[in-house]
Design an enzyme around this catalytic site. Structure first.
Site, PDB file in Angstrom:
ATOM      1  CD  GLU A  42      -2.496   1.660   0.796  1.00 15.39           C
ATOM      2  OE1 GLU A  42      -3.742   1.278   0.214  1.00 15.39           O
ATOM      3  OE2 GLU A  42      -2.134   2.948   0.354  1.00 15.39           O
ATOM      4  CB  CYS A 168     -20.645   5.479  -3.998  1.00 21.29           C
ATOM      5  SG  CYS A 168     -22.602   5.372  -3.330  1.00 21.29           S
ATOM      6  CB  CYS A 348     -26.335   2.502  -2.770  1.00 23.69           C
ATOM      7  SG  CYS A 348     -25.971   4.491  -3.176  1.00 23.69           S
TER       8      CYS A 348
HETATM    9  C1  LIG Z   1     -17.978  10.161  -2.488  1.00 20.88           C
HETATM   10  C2  LIG Z   1     -18.112   8.584  -2.120  1.00 20.88           C
HETATM   11  C3  LIG Z   1     -18.756   7.940  -1.316  1.00 20.88           C
HETATM   12  C4  LIG Z   1     -19.158   6.781  -1.355  1.00 20.88           C
HETATM   13  N1  LIG Z   1     -20.309   6.198  -1.149  1.00 20.88           N
HETATM   14  C5  LIG Z   1     -20.407   5.081  -0.818  1.00 20.88           C
HETATM   15  C6  LIG Z   1     -21.531   4.638   0.295  1.00 20.88           C
HETATM   16  O1  LIG Z   1     -22.353   5.530   1.003  1.00 20.88           O
HETATM   17  N2  LIG Z   1     -21.374   3.392   0.815  1.00 20.88           N
HETATM   18  C7  LIG Z   1     -20.891   2.504   0.133  1.00 20.88           C
HETATM   19  O2  LIG Z   1     -20.613   1.636   0.994  1.00 20.88           O
HETATM   20  N3  LIG Z   1     -19.074   3.232  -0.482  1.00 20.88           N
HETATM   21  C8  LIG Z   1     -19.428   4.044  -0.926  1.00 20.88           C
HETATM   22  N4  LIG Z   1     -18.174   4.934  -1.722  1.00 20.88           N
HETATM   23  C9  LIG Z   1     -17.905   3.426  -2.112  1.00 20.88           C
HETATM   24  C10 LIG Z   1     -16.833   2.806  -1.601  1.00 20.88           C
HETATM   25  O3  LIG Z   1     -15.930   3.930  -1.041  1.00 20.88           O
HETATM   26  C11 LIG Z   1     -15.578   1.854  -2.231  1.00 20.88           C
HETATM   27  O4  LIG Z   1     -16.129   1.211  -2.863  1.00 20.88           O
HETATM   28  C12 LIG Z   1     -14.561   1.910  -1.363  1.00 20.88           C
HETATM   29  O5  LIG Z   1     -13.919   1.834  -0.704  1.00 20.88           O
HETATM   30  C13 LIG Z   1     -13.815   1.017  -2.231  1.00 20.88           C
HETATM   31  O6  LIG Z   1     -13.195  -0.287  -1.387  1.00 20.88           O
HETATM   32  P1  LIG Z   1     -11.498  -1.156  -2.241  1.00 20.88           P
HETATM   33  O7  LIG Z   1     -10.792  -1.782  -1.121  1.00 20.88           O
HETATM   34  O8  LIG Z   1     -11.534  -1.911  -3.536  1.00 20.88           O
HETATM   35  O9  LIG Z   1     -10.982   0.312  -2.346  1.00 20.88           O
HETATM   36  P2  LIG Z   1     -10.495   1.973  -2.144  1.00 20.88           P
HETATM   37  O10 LIG Z   1     -11.150   1.772  -0.103  1.00 20.88           O
HETATM   38  O11 LIG Z   1     -10.379   3.365  -2.750  1.00 20.88           O
HETATM   39  O12 LIG Z   1      -8.649   1.354  -1.705  1.00 20.88           O
HETATM   40  C14 LIG Z   1      -8.015   0.808  -2.455  1.00 20.88           C
HETATM   41  C15 LIG Z   1      -6.584   0.579  -1.729  1.00 20.88           C
HETATM   42  O13 LIG Z   1      -5.140   0.257  -3.110  1.00 20.88           O
HETATM   43  C16 LIG Z   1      -4.246   1.836  -3.003  1.00 20.88           C
HETATM   44  N5  LIG Z   1      -3.824   1.606  -4.169  1.00 20.88           N
HETATM   45  C17 LIG Z   1      -3.534   1.645  -5.102  1.00 20.88           C
HETATM   46  N6  LIG Z   1      -3.352   1.566  -5.809  1.00 20.88           N
HETATM   47  C18 LIG Z   1      -2.426   0.547  -5.500  1.00 20.88           C
HETATM   48  C19 LIG Z   1      -1.233  -0.079  -6.454  1.00 20.88           C
HETATM   49  N7  LIG Z   1      -0.737  -0.080  -7.692  1.00 20.88           N
HETATM   50  N8  LIG Z   1      -0.689  -0.893  -5.171  1.00 20.88           N
HETATM   51  C20 LIG Z   1      -0.958  -1.123  -4.031  1.00 20.88           C
HETATM   52  N9  LIG Z   1      -1.901  -0.266  -3.851  1.00 20.88           N
HETATM   53  C21 LIG Z   1      -2.967   0.557  -5.352  1.00 20.88           C
HETATM   54  C22 LIG Z   1      -4.790   2.971  -2.851  1.00 20.88           C
HETATM   55  O14 LIG Z   1      -3.846   3.566  -2.352  1.00 20.88           O
HETATM   56  C23 LIG Z   1      -6.144   2.486  -1.492  1.00 20.88           C
HETATM   57  O15 LIG Z   1      -5.510   2.781   0.222  1.00 20.88           O
HETATM   58  C24 LIG Z   1     -18.389   5.606  -1.824  1.00 20.88           C
HETATM   59  C25 LIG Z   1     -17.022   6.446  -2.426  1.00 20.88           C
HETATM   60  C26 LIG Z   1     -17.038   7.628  -2.728  1.00 20.88           C
HETATM   61  C27 LIG Z   1     -15.931   7.903  -4.097  1.00 20.88           C
END
Ligand SMILES: Cc1cc2nc3c(=O)[nH]c(=O)nc-3n(C[C@H](O)[C@H](O)[C@H](O)COP(=O)(O)OP(=O)(O)OC[C@H]3O[C@@H](n4cnc5c(N)ncnc54)[C@H](O)[C@@H]3O)c2cc1C
Length: 405
Positions: A42, A168, A348
């Protein structure tokens, strides 16, 4: 330091790419299951609770509540490699990092989130840096959204959603309702033309929620352009081109305030690996939609926004995916089949006013899948607002990331 890592030939039994919502939920659960050789790759020293950005943009929560130091949320007993994945060779079982290190693994969990393609819409990247536009999809810009809403007294406010899967999918609408309710409170709603641009034929993919949202847009007098997309924007002129994909027509609209959401896809580096789904140019990791195991590499799993599962890309989905993935990974490590199944659950929390929310919960069948007993969350409610503002953030930091919910 990185050369040192490469020279040492770093190896972990379980390597997790991405320490966001998905990666940390899985890492914590694997620790609870007694796994003691886990690394999280990360690059960021900050961890964001992105769902709060909607409320930051709506003036209903402070920005600082949405961020913590990554070090403070990393599960104990898990190695944090502060670097970014650049390539995955699933045959050799090696991940190459941006700094040039090579990390080999026995089992891999891929969860680096989704890529925001600001440049795909001509003018969008420049627009969100200009005085009249913003986006809650960036931590630094969410407070600017609120400044724009707060200072608006008349004119045209435009809220756009791109086509294709995004994280989202309710977020482009939620901020419009928070804004409209604020303008109603301030007595200026009648002086503001609100245009919402949606790529979909309806307000939502599940009828009961679509019907409720039709009532909400009618209440605020919002003009909804369905089957439509903002295809370019001129920030200097404050003009956006809206293309109606159903009729093939285009119109140029002047805006005084724009909330823009970028198109999204898998990270470019991930698309270029053999893990990506070759049949889908969006490039997500090709996993079985129920087991979350890769369809061609059985020691690889993916979840969250980077996975190919056709659920709504939300943290809510991850809460149901993480326990399934962990159970299946542990089974595979024991030489058994991956039998736990994810139903496609996603939810949602749709903020429809400054103190009202409806909770849209559904699964792969696109039927409502309510998880809260006794109350009807398909209509906007005050208690659901409390859930969004206070309960869900608490759950995220205290229960979900530590793998306890
Ligand atoms: C404005 C907004 C509102 C939202 N509202 C909601 C809601 O109300 N309810 C809900 O359930 N969800 C909501 N979401 C969606 C939710 O935040 C995401 O679906 C969730 O964070 C996805 O988790 P993830 O671990 O897949 O990705 P993320 O949480 O984005 O984490 C990805 C991680 O990978 C890291 N990374 C990136 N590239 C690399 C790489 N090359 N190598 C290693 N690490 C890397 C990043 O730094 C990050 O820490 C919302 C999102 C946004 C933007």
């Amino acid at each position: 330091m990185t050369k040192g890592i490469a020279a040492m030939g770093i190896h972990h039994k379980i390597l997790i790419i991405g320490g966001g919502n998905a990666g940390l939920s899985v890492a914590s659960r694997l620790r609870h299951a007694g796994q003691n050789d886990i690394a999280v790759l990360e690059p960021s020293d900050k961890h964001y609770y992105q769902p709060l950005w909607t409320l930051v943009g709506g003036g209903r929560a402070p920005q600082k509540e949405s961020v913590r130091d990554q070090a403070s949320v990393m599960p104990r007993g898990v190695a944090w490699i502060r670097d970014a994945a650049n390539h995955i060779d699933p045959e050799a079982q090696v991940v190459t990092t941006a700094a040039g290190a090579e990390i080999s693994y026995d089992y891999l969990v891929v969860s680096p989130g989704i890529q925001l393609d600001w440049d795909k819409i001509p003018g969008m990247a420049e627009a969100v840096e200009s005085p009249a536009a913003s986006s809650n999809f960036r931590y630094d810009l969410a407070p600017k959204t609120w400044e724009l809403i707060r200072s608006m007294r008349s004119g045209t406010a435009m809220f756009t959603m791109p086509s294709g899967p995004i994280k989202c999918a309710g977020a482009p609408q939620k901020i419009a309702y928070l804004a409209a309710d604020y303008w109603r409170e301030q007595g200026v709603l009648d002086d503001i033309r609100i245009v919402m641009v949606l790529p979909t034929p309806g307000m939502f993919g599940v009828k009961v929620f679509a019907d409720e949202l039709e009532r909400v847009v009618a209440k605020y007098g919002i003009e909804v352009r369905k089957n439509s997309e903002m295809t370019s924007v001129d920030p200097a002129a404050q003009e956006a081109v809206i293309t109606d994909h159903a009729s093939g027509t285009q119109e140029t609209l002047h805006y005084d305030m724009l909330h823009a959401v970028p198109p999204q896809c898998a990270p470019d580096w991930l698309k270029a690996t053999d893990l990506a789904d070759p049949s889908n140019p969006a490039g997500y990791v090709e996993v079985d939609k129920h087991t979350l195991q890769h369809t061609r590499y059985p020691n690889v799993f993916a979840l969250g926004d980077a996975g190919s599962t056709p659920n709504s890309k939300t943290g809510a989905a991850i809460r149901k995916q993480a326990p399934v993935l962990v159970q299946n990974l542990l089974s595979v490590m024991e030489g058994e089949a991956a039998e736990a199944r994810y139903s496609g659950y996603g939810s949602c929390p749709l903020t429809t006013a400054r103190n009202r929310m409806l909770l849209a919960e559904f699964d792969y069948t696109l039927q409502p899948a309510p998880s809260i007993p006794l109350i009807d969350t398909t209509h906007e409610r005050w208690d659901m607002w409390l859930l969004k503002r206070y309960v869900l953030p608490f759950m995220y930091w205290r229960l979900i990331l530590p793998g306890r919910a």
